[in-house]
Each structure stands twice: as C-alpha cells, then as structure tokens.
Design an enzyme around this catalytic site. Structure first.
Site, PDB file in Angstrom:
ATOM      1  N   CYS A   2       0.833  -1.203   0.000  1.00  0.00           N
ATOM      2  CA  CYS A   2       0.000   0.000   0.000  1.00  0.00           C
ATOM      3  C   CYS A   2       0.869   1.255   0.000  1.00  0.00           C
ATOM      4  O   CYS A   2       1.979   1.255   0.515  1.00  0.00           O
ATOM      5  CB  CYS A   2      -0.856   0.042   1.253  1.00  0.00           C
ATOM      6  SG  CYS A   2      -1.786  -1.445   1.548  1.00  0.00           S
ATOM      7  N   LYS A 611       6.436  -4.211  -4.668  1.00  0.00           N
ATOM      8  CA  LYS A 611       7.872  -3.924  -4.629  1.00  0.00           C
ATOM      9  C   LYS A 611       8.420  -4.060  -3.224  1.00  0.00           C
ATOM     10  O   LYS A 611       9.503  -4.582  -3.006  1.00  0.00           O
ATOM     11  CB  LYS A 611       8.122  -2.514  -5.175  1.00  0.00           C
ATOM     12  CG  LYS A 611       9.589  -2.114  -5.214  1.00  0.00           C
ATOM     13  CD  LYS A 611      10.339  -2.969  -6.210  1.00  0.00           C
ATOM     14  CE  LYS A 611      11.835  -2.743  -6.193  1.00  0.00           C
ATOM     15  NZ  LYS A 611      12.557  -3.859  -6.819  1.00  0.00           N
TER      16      LYS A 611
HETATM   17  O1  M6R Z   1      13.356  -5.150  -0.414  1.00  0.00           O
HETATM   18  P1  M6R Z   1      13.854  -6.546  -0.172  1.00  0.00           P
HETATM   19  O2  M6R Z   1      15.151  -6.827  -0.824  1.00  0.00           O
HETATM   20  O3  M6R Z   1      13.904  -6.888   1.303  1.00  0.00           O
HETATM   21  O4  M6R Z   1      12.751  -7.475  -0.821  1.00  0.00           O
HETATM   22  C1  M6R Z   1      12.811  -8.870  -0.716  1.00  0.00           C
HETATM   23  C2  M6R Z   1      11.899  -9.554  -1.729  1.00  0.00           C
HETATM   24  O5  M6R Z   1      10.559  -9.202  -1.484  1.00  0.00           O
HETATM   25  C3  M6R Z   1      12.259  -9.185  -3.166  1.00  0.00           C
HETATM   26  O6  M6R Z   1      13.596  -9.492  -3.454  1.00  0.00           O
HETATM   27  C4  M6R Z   1      11.364  -9.932  -4.172  1.00  0.00           C
HETATM   28  O7  M6R Z   1      11.607 -11.304  -4.105  1.00  0.00           O
HETATM   29  C5  M6R Z   1      11.597  -9.411  -5.584  1.00  0.00           C
HETATM   30  N1  M6R Z   1      10.348  -9.143  -6.215  1.00  0.00           N
HETATM   31  C6  M6R Z   1      12.357 -10.339  -6.434  1.00  0.00           C
HETATM   32  O8  M6R Z   1      12.568  -9.856  -7.732  1.00  0.00           O
END
Ligand code: M6R
Length: 616
Positions: A2, A611
């Site tokens: 959100c 994201k």
């Molecule tokens: O912001 P973060 O690196 O902690 O996020 C972790 C995952 O949610 C993130 O890497 C997700 O798997 C991506 N969409 C992968 O491309």
C-alpha cells in the site's frame, strides 16, 4: 505494498494527489482512492478498483460536474488487499458511522477481530471487512474534543505494524501521521507553506524541498502551519533534511520498462559501488567502508533476507565459506523464527534488503537486537527501517529500483558482498595470491557486463535471445534451471525472475539429481537452462545435457563459447569462476525480461506482487 500520499494547503489538491499515487504505483496495489477537502470540510471521495488510470477516469468525470480547484487538501492511498476483498467499499479512507474521522492505513491491525467484537457488542455497525475500519470507530468512541488527545487514547489499543493518517471534520486544518513499523515520511516546502505525507520519498520529488523521516512510535501533528513530533507523548525536536529531488526523480528514459532500464544501468552501478571503496592500483580496500566488520572475532555469520535478497545471501554464504573459512548460512527471513538456529554473541547477523522495509526481515532484526547480538545491513534505501536499526552497514548505492523484479539491487548486493568477502578473507585464511587475482578480475566485471548488454538489442530482429530462445520458452508451462556446485543461488534467482515476470513455472534443480525423479517431466515442451561454463563441472554438465536431450528436452546453455551440442547458447565472457554469478545474472535477467516481453506481461508490476513487502 500500500502507498500513502497526503497534501495540505493551498493549491488544488487533486492533481497533486493523483500524481503522487502514480509515483507510488510501482509498490504494487489493487485499488486506489483519494479524498479531497475544502477549507470548510466539504469532502469529495473518488475510489477505483484497479489501476490509478481508472481513478483518473473517474476524476475526469468529476471535473465535468464539480469545481475541483476549491479542494485544497487531501489524502490518497493505493491499497493492496490483506483483510477484505478488492472492492470499492474496502478502499481507504475508512470512516466512522457519522463521517467525523477519516483514516488511511498501511500495515495490519492484528487485534482487529477482538476490537471489532467489542465495538459490535456496543451496537457499532461496520460497513466493510477491513481491519482499518476499527480505527475511525475507536476515534469516534473516545473523542475528547481534541484530535491529538483522542489519537493518543486510541493508539495503545492497536496492536500490529502500521502507518496512519488521520483527519477529522471537527478540525479541518489538522492532520495526524503515526508511524509504527510501516514507512511514513513528512515533507514540506517552506517557501510555499505546503505540507505532505508519503510512504515513499520518491513520490515527493519536485513538490517538497525538505523531509523528515519519522521513526517508529512517532506521531506528527500538523495544525494549520505548525507541526510537532511526539514520541511516547514527549515532544521531540527533529530538523528536516534536504530532499534530493534529482536523485529521487524516477524516469524510464527511453526504455520501455523500468526493469530494462535497471538491467542496463548495472555496469555503471557496479563502478559506483566500487568507487571510494577499492583502490585497484594498490590492491587495497578502504577501511572506513567496512567499519563494523573488522574488529570482532565472529565465529559464524548468518545472512537474512527474502526473495532475491535471500538468493544474494546464498551466493555470499558460498563465497565466505570457501574464501575465509568462516561458517556462513543464509536464512529465509520468514522462516528464521520457525527454526531453532544456533546463534549467540559470536554470530554476526547480516540483513540484506533492497527496500529496507521488508516486514519478515525486520521481525528477525528486532529479535536479534533484543538479544544485543551484532547486526550489519546491506541495504539500498538509505533512510529505511533496516538501515536505521542495524549497528553497521554498507549502502548499495544502486539508486531507485522501480521494477518489482529486482535486478540492479541484486547486482549491488553481490558487489557489496564480494567486497566484504575480500575484506574478511584478507583477515582470515585467504591466500594473498587469491585476493590479488580476485580483486584484479573484479575490476573488469563492469566491462564484461557491458559486453553482454551489447548483445541485447530490442531493435535487432536477429538478436538470439529476443527471437529464438524466448519464443521457444514462452510456449512452455514449466522449465528447469540446472546447476552444479556454486551455481545453485544463481539458478534460484533465475527461476524466481522467470516466475515473477513471465508467470512460467520453473524450478532450480541440481543437474545430477534429475535422474532421481524430475526426468519424468522432461519432454519436448520442457526447456532446461543449463549453466555450462568452462570450469571443473563442464564434462558432467555435458552428460546432463545428453540426458535431457535423450528425453526430447531442449537445452539453453549459458556458456563461454557456442556449445554445438545445445539447441541454443547464450555466450558470456570468461571470468574467474567465483565471479561468474555477476555475468550469468545479466544473461538470465535479459532472458526473463525478453520472455515476459514476448508474452505481453506487465513487466514492471507483475500480478499479485509488490515492490516492498511491508506486511508479514
Ligand atoms: O526489499 P527486499 O530486498 O527486502 O525485498 C525482498 C523480496 O521481497 C524481493 O527481493 C522480491 O523477491 C523481488 N520481487 C524479487 O525480484
């Protein structure tokens, strides 16, 4: 996840809020909403299920029947459903029965069922299914005649992580923002006396010149043109910092998607990460960058992350064990507390996160901090929760990553982690010759990345990746990424990327394990990508290739030269075997992108994904 955006005084609020929401779109959402108010608390609400563009259509229609310029403040929200379906009724803001309180909320109120039961037993009637609706109901119940006091009464009743914005018809010139576990920023433009709240600094680019990053437990009360920040009821002083609007500006340049732009930025980003941290001429690493890593005698390192960040952790665990002799283990954040992980004061916990706001990782970080164990962060977003909570850290310097599928942040993580490996290795068991050889080769990686990128040209019909391989893959319903030894994490990352943007199911599998079961799935419609570099695994990989082809499966080889035995080859430059992940990664990002592109997927905002995953 959100997104929140709010504007207070004195320009027409609707276009500002609409633009703010467009900039928050990349976070992932399934409905959007805005409410604008006149100085006298006349309110206008516009809600839409689906994209912000749907909301824009409704705003256009409103313009034809209402003068929107008189609405000079407002709050807006992109919602990603957790409690309650994707319906207009469940979009924010939520209000009490008499419409005296409007609340926008990110996060989850964990005790909402109990609170709702209590209110319902007092004959309160809820109109939707969201957890948020309980907040305006409580504000109405405990209304004291003063908004700040009332909010202070209600906050202790709410359990969970959240960011809130609260407005009330009783005091139209006031707005309260509260941060507890979910991101919330306050920004201002002192010359024009305009004020903003947002869950993301990027949405503020061009509007505000100063920013305040609220900490957990803080409440910001804006009353007319004055604001106060309180924490645990104590007023605290917090000076705004300058908002670097240019750095914030997110533009696709000439690329069709943010993801493609971000893939193409990677060699430049790698050079930027190395700058000031490595002196290649003298083969030294700059000590200040590694502050917090060198003075402790750690016996173990545990790396914590999710998704792509977890895959980067897997790469590092391999590097660190092979090059430094320190025991290292990568852990999926959401599973960490479910396992009995042996850990103590001699274990360093490293948190990997692009956003620095991932709820699963933050939960583990808080657990570690409560025990006073040492933490280190490798984070991209400078003001994020993980960056603030970890004892020391290295910033990735990857710049804004907008595409939901992480690309340049992964490369940024690998680069930072490789530097840490060299730093620790030199202090432990790494031979000087290995150190020198790795540092020497690291310097050439950005140029080799450029070489791979040059083979990918969207305008060139003959591009191998574009025309042949991706069109072959797009008709598959499942595929394999076959690996041996150290290539495991890259195969996992490849498989994740393909799944999330092309929606094709894929599995990273050890090539030698195929014959123990998965071979049953191999047929002409099951492509397999095989990492077949010029290394000690080469001949075994050729046997795996034959095994797949004997079942009519197709092989897409990632190799250092054209591989005549394979149906398709993606050629990447040679490098030191431990640095190969940097190059294989680029090839796999391009292939996943191109497959998703050929399938017409919504590449920057894949379905069901966000994201920054700020809920557990
Ligand atoms: O912001 P973060 O690196 O902690 O996020 C972790 C995952 O949610 C993130 O890497 C997700 O798997 C991506 N969409 C992968 O491309």
């Amino acid at each position: 996840m959100c997104g929140i955006f709010a504007y207070q005084w004195h320009k027409p609020a609707t276009p500002i809020l609409e633009h703010g929401l467009q900039r928050l779109e990349y976070r992932g959402y399934d409905s959007a909403w805005l409410a604008v108010f006149t100085d006298q608390w006349q309110a206008l609400l516009v809600r839409a299920v689906g994209k912000v563009s749907e909301l824009s259509k409704k705003i256009e229609w409103q313009k034809s029947i209402t003068d929107l310029t008189v609405y000079t403040s407002g709050i807006a929200h992109t919602r990603r459903a957790t409690h309650g379906g994707v319906t207009e009724e469940n979009t924010h803001p939520h209000h009490d029965t008499d419409h005296h309180f409007y609340v926008v909320h990110n996060g989850i109120i964990e005790n909402q069922r109990k609170l709702k039961d209590e209110l319902e037993s007092e004959w309160y009637v809820f109109y939707g299914q969201t957890d948020t609706e309980v907040i305006p109901a409580l504000l109405a119940k405990y209304w004291t005649g003063d908004l700040y006091q009332t909010v202070q009464k209600v906050l202790p009743l709410l359990h969970g992580a959240y960011a809130l914005l609260i407005k009330s018809s009783y005091c139209p010139d006031e707005i309260i923002g509260v941060k507890r576990g979910s991101p919330l920023l306050f920004a201002l433009h002192p010359e024009t006396q305009e004020f903003f709240f947002s869950s993301d600094a990027q949405a503020l680019a061009g509007y505000a010149s100063q920013i305040i990053y609220l900490d957990d437990g803080e409440l910001l009360h804006l009353k007319n043109k004055e604001y106060t920040i309180t924490s645990e009821k104590w007023i605290i002083q917090r000076n705004p910092t300058t908002l670097d609007v240019w750095a914030m500006e997110a533009s696709k340049w000439d690329y069709e998607h943010f993801m493609l732009k971000e893939i193409f930025e990677q060699s430049a980003i790698m050079r930027r990460i190395l700058m000031g941290r490595v002196d290649f001429a003298h083969k030294t690493l700059m000590a200040e960058a590694f502050h917090g890593m060198h003075d402790e005698a750690y016996e173990r390192i545990v790396l914590v992350g999710c998704g792509t960040s977890y895959n980067a952790a897997l790469v590092w665990a391999y590097w660190i064990e092979h090059l430094t002799g320190i025991s290292a283990k990568a852990e999926i954040a959401s599973e960490y507390l479910n396992k009995l992980i042996p850990t103590d004061v001699k274990t360093l916990h490293i948190f990997l996160s692009q956003s620095g706001e991932t709820a699963d990782s933050i939960e583990v970080l808080k657990y570690i901090k409560e025990r006073w164990w040492k933490t280190f962060g490798i984070v991209n977003v400078v003001w994020s929760t993980i960056a603030q909570l970890t004892d020391h850290g290295l910033f990735m310097r990857a710049g804004y990553e907008i595409g939901v599928a992480s690309t340049k942040a992964f490369l940024g993580q690998l680069t930072c982690l490789f530097l840490l490996t060299l730093w620790l290795g030199k202090r432990r068991s790494m031979a000087l010759s290995t150190y020198n050889a790795l540092l020497e080769e690291l310097q050439h990686i950005p140029n080799k990345i450029d070489q791979i990128l040059q083979t990918f040209d969207l305008s060139q019909e003959q591009d191998t990746i574009r025309t042949h391989i991706s069109s072959h893959i797009q008709s598959a319903s499942t595929m394999f990424y076959l690996w041996r030894g150290r290539e495991y994490p890259i195969a996992c990352e490849w498989s994740l990327k393909m799944k999330e943007i092309s929606y094709i199911h894929s599995e990273a599998y050890p090539a030698g394990e195929l014959k123990h079961g998965p071979l049953a799935l191999i047929q002409s419609t099951t492509p397999s990508c095989l990492i077949t570099l010029d290394d000690e695994f080469f001949s075994q990989n050729i046997s795996s290739l034959a095994e797949v082809q004997a079942r009519k499966g197709t092989i897409i080889a990632i190799a250092n030269d054209q591989l005549p035995q394979a149906e398709y080859t993606i050629v990447i430059p040679r490098t030191h075997s431990l640095l190969a992940p940097f190059l294989v990664t680029i090839a796999m990002q391009l292939l996943s992108y191109q497959t998703a592109y050929s399938l017409g997927r919504e590449i920057d905002k894949p379905r069901n994904l966000a994201k920054s995953v700020t809920v557990k």
